[in-house]
Design a protein around this motif. Structure first.
Motif, PDB file in Angstrom:
ATOM      1  N   LEU A   1      -3.747  -2.780  -7.173  1.00 18.48           N
ATOM      2  CA  LEU A   1      -2.728  -1.768  -6.901  1.00 18.48           C
ATOM      3  C   LEU A   1      -2.017  -1.370  -8.186  1.00 18.48           C
ATOM      4  O   LEU A   1      -1.479  -2.225  -8.906  1.00 18.48           O
ATOM      5  CB  LEU A   1      -1.693  -2.282  -5.896  1.00 18.48           C
ATOM      6  CG  LEU A   1      -2.192  -2.614  -4.489  1.00 18.48           C
ATOM      7  CD1 LEU A   1      -2.725  -4.034  -4.414  1.00 18.48           C
ATOM      8  CD2 LEU A   1      -1.074  -2.440  -3.466  1.00 18.48           C
TER       9      LEU A   1
ATOM     10  N   ALA B   1      -8.012  -6.247  -3.687  1.00 20.98           N
ATOM     11  CA  ALA B   1      -7.400  -4.939  -3.927  1.00 20.98           C
ATOM     12  C   ALA B   1      -6.661  -4.982  -5.258  1.00 20.98           C
ATOM     13  O   ALA B   1      -6.032  -5.986  -5.599  1.00 20.98           O
ATOM     14  CB  ALA B   1      -6.433  -4.586  -2.807  1.00 20.98           C
TER      15      ALA B   1
ATOM     16  N   VAL C   1      -4.848   2.579  -5.194  1.00 16.25           N
ATOM     17  CA  VAL C   1      -5.324   1.297  -4.660  1.00 16.25           C
ATOM     18  C   VAL C   1      -6.841   1.307  -4.637  1.00 16.25           C
ATOM     19  O   VAL C   1      -7.455   2.167  -3.996  1.00 16.25           O
ATOM     20  CB  VAL C   1      -4.794   1.031  -3.237  1.00 16.25           C
ATOM     21  CG1 VAL C   1      -5.289  -0.332  -2.735  1.00 16.25           C
ATOM     22  CG2 VAL C   1      -3.273   1.104  -3.185  1.00 16.25           C
TER      23      VAL C   1
ATOM     24  N   ARG D   1       0.828  -1.210   0.000  1.00 17.60           N
ATOM     25  CA  ARG D   1       0.000   0.000   0.000  1.00 17.60           C
ATOM     26  C   ARG D   1       0.858   1.255   0.000  1.00 17.60           C
ATOM     27  O   ARG D   1       0.554   2.240  -0.661  1.00 17.60           O
ATOM     28  CB  ARG D   1      -0.919  -0.003   1.233  1.00 17.60           C
ATOM     29  CG  ARG D   1      -1.870   1.186   1.317  1.00 17.60           C
ATOM     30  CD  ARG D   1      -2.550   1.230   2.675  1.00 17.60           C
ATOM     31  NE  ARG D   1      -3.642   2.201   2.714  1.00 17.60           N
ATOM     32  CZ  ARG D   1      -3.501   3.494   2.941  1.00 17.60           C
ATOM     33  NH1 ARG D   1      -2.271   3.988   3.145  1.00 17.60           N
ATOM     34  NH2 ARG D   1      -4.547   4.302   2.962  1.00 17.60           N
TER      35      ARG D   1
ATOM     36  N   ALA E   1       2.246   2.118  -3.501  1.00 16.87           N
ATOM     37  CA  ALA E   1       1.295   2.181  -4.619  1.00 16.87           C
ATOM     38  C   ALA E   1       0.900   3.626  -4.916  1.00 16.87           C
ATOM     39  O   ALA E   1       0.826   4.475  -4.026  1.00 16.87           O
ATOM     40  CB  ALA E   1       0.053   1.362  -4.302  1.00 16.87           C
TER      41      ALA E   1
END
Length: 358
Positions: free
Chosen positions: A219, A217, A163, A157, A160
């Motif tokens: 990314l 998720a 996201v 995260r 990225a």
């Protein structure tokens, strides 16, 4: 009639984890399909990274005293395919009825005969009050926020550029989130989409609906190519000399080459890259803003009985504010109070609460 609080907890007392959770698998997002991201074991020639002003005997490098510049290592790496457009990470999650979290409750040899019966009644009473309390809804909303903000992606995260988190139930889309725009350090201003996810969590905890959530998720790192991504790392005690880090993966590794001429392989595929379920669970339960020094520390902690934080290497709850203390006072706890909500979350976390001598 149970006492307002217990002088001690039963000699055997344990709660099972109140959620069922899978590992989170990594996938390359290609133009028309998704393929597994694999962990690959290989050798590297790095440089020594030892602080020569430090205590060589306590250094993390076993050969801190040597003067060679090279640092030959074997390590694991997980990288996207060259044609990957993004990384997808997905896992499944289901919350259990709170009435089922009490796993073991039995007396020690010195416990009074009625302690276990009375304590079981106190757990049952607290859970019944919690199920009708707004405190349970607040706890569910906090779990929902940590799904939405992608905290469970950890380092991935952080690096990225964008996201997206998508939540579905039985194949039907439920909610989508811009994870980087969703707060990490507070639980104010819960959105309608977060409430939708929280409703399923709360229904599971109340025993009204056992539907599981499928969470994915996507990314975008802002670059294309064989980019390194970050599954969980494995702890290995007494690692072989020169072995840097093992990464968590599922499946069976390729058989190693024979090292005889052409049969030798310089890389070895170890398995499908993944985040371990415990690591995801730790991120999802990072909802404790009820500890005394939250205003000073400014960030939520994972729900732990003593407020333990690996990041800060500190306990943020003392004996009077620990889950062990609140567990003695279940009969008097308001589930909508900060202490009560922390205790609801502690029951979801599970753990051993066995009491000692008076």
């Amino acid at each position: 009639m149970n006492a307002p609080e217990f002088k001690k907890l039963p000699g055997v007392l344990a709660f099972q984890r109140g959620l069922v959770i899978t590992d989170a698998l990594f996938f390359n997002v290609l133009k028309d399909s998704q393929t597994p991201v694999m962990v690959v074991r290989h050798g590297i020639r790095g440089t020594q990274n030892v602080n020569k002003d430090g205590d060589a005997e306590k250094s993390t490098a076993a050969n801190a005293k040597r003067q060679e510049v090279s640092n030959i290592q074997t390590t694991d790496t997980a990288k996207l395919e060259e044609e990957a457009q993004a990384l997808a990470v997905r896992f499944g999650l289901r919350f259990l009825d709170l009435k089922d979290v009490l796993f073991a409750c039995a007396p020690a040899s010195t416990d009074a005969n009625d302690l276990v019966r009375n304590y079981r009644d106190s757990v049952t009473g607290f859970i019944e009050r919690a199920k009708t309390s707004p405190g349970l809804d607040e706890v569910a909303q906090r779990f929902a926020r940590n799904i939405a903000n992608g905290r469970w992606l950890w380092r991935n995260r952080t690096i990225a550029r964008q996201v997206e988190v998508h939540v579905s139930v039985n194949g039907t889309p439920l909610a989508s989130f811009d994870a980087l725009a969703t707060p990490l350090n507070h639980f104010d201003n819960i959105t309608d989409a977060e409430r939708q996810v929280a409703a399923y969590i709360a229904d599971g905890l109340r025993g009204d609906d056992d539907a599981g959530l499928d969470i994915e998720a996507r990314l975008d790192f802002g670059v294309r190519g064989a980019l390194e991504v970050f599954p969980s790392q494995n702890y290995v005690e007494d690692k072989p000399r020169g072995f840097a880090r093992p990464l968590y993966c599922l499946g069976s590794p390729e058989r190693a080459g024979s090292r005889n001429g052409i049969e030798f392989e310089s890389t070895r595929t170890m398995g499908h890259a993944a985040l371990r379920d415990q690591k995801i669970g730790n991120a999802l339960r990072t909802i404790d803003t009820w500890y005394p020094s939250y205003a000073e520390h400014g960030r939520p902690l994972p729900v732990e009985p003593n407020g333990a934080s690996l990041e800060a290497q500190e306990f943020f709850r003392d004996r009077k504010t620990s889950a062990f203390e609140f567990a003695r006072r279940l009969n008097t706890l308001d589930p909508a109070s900060p202490e009560g909500m922390f205790m609801i979350a502690s029951l979801i976390r599970g753990g051993v609460f066995s009491g000692g001598k008076e």
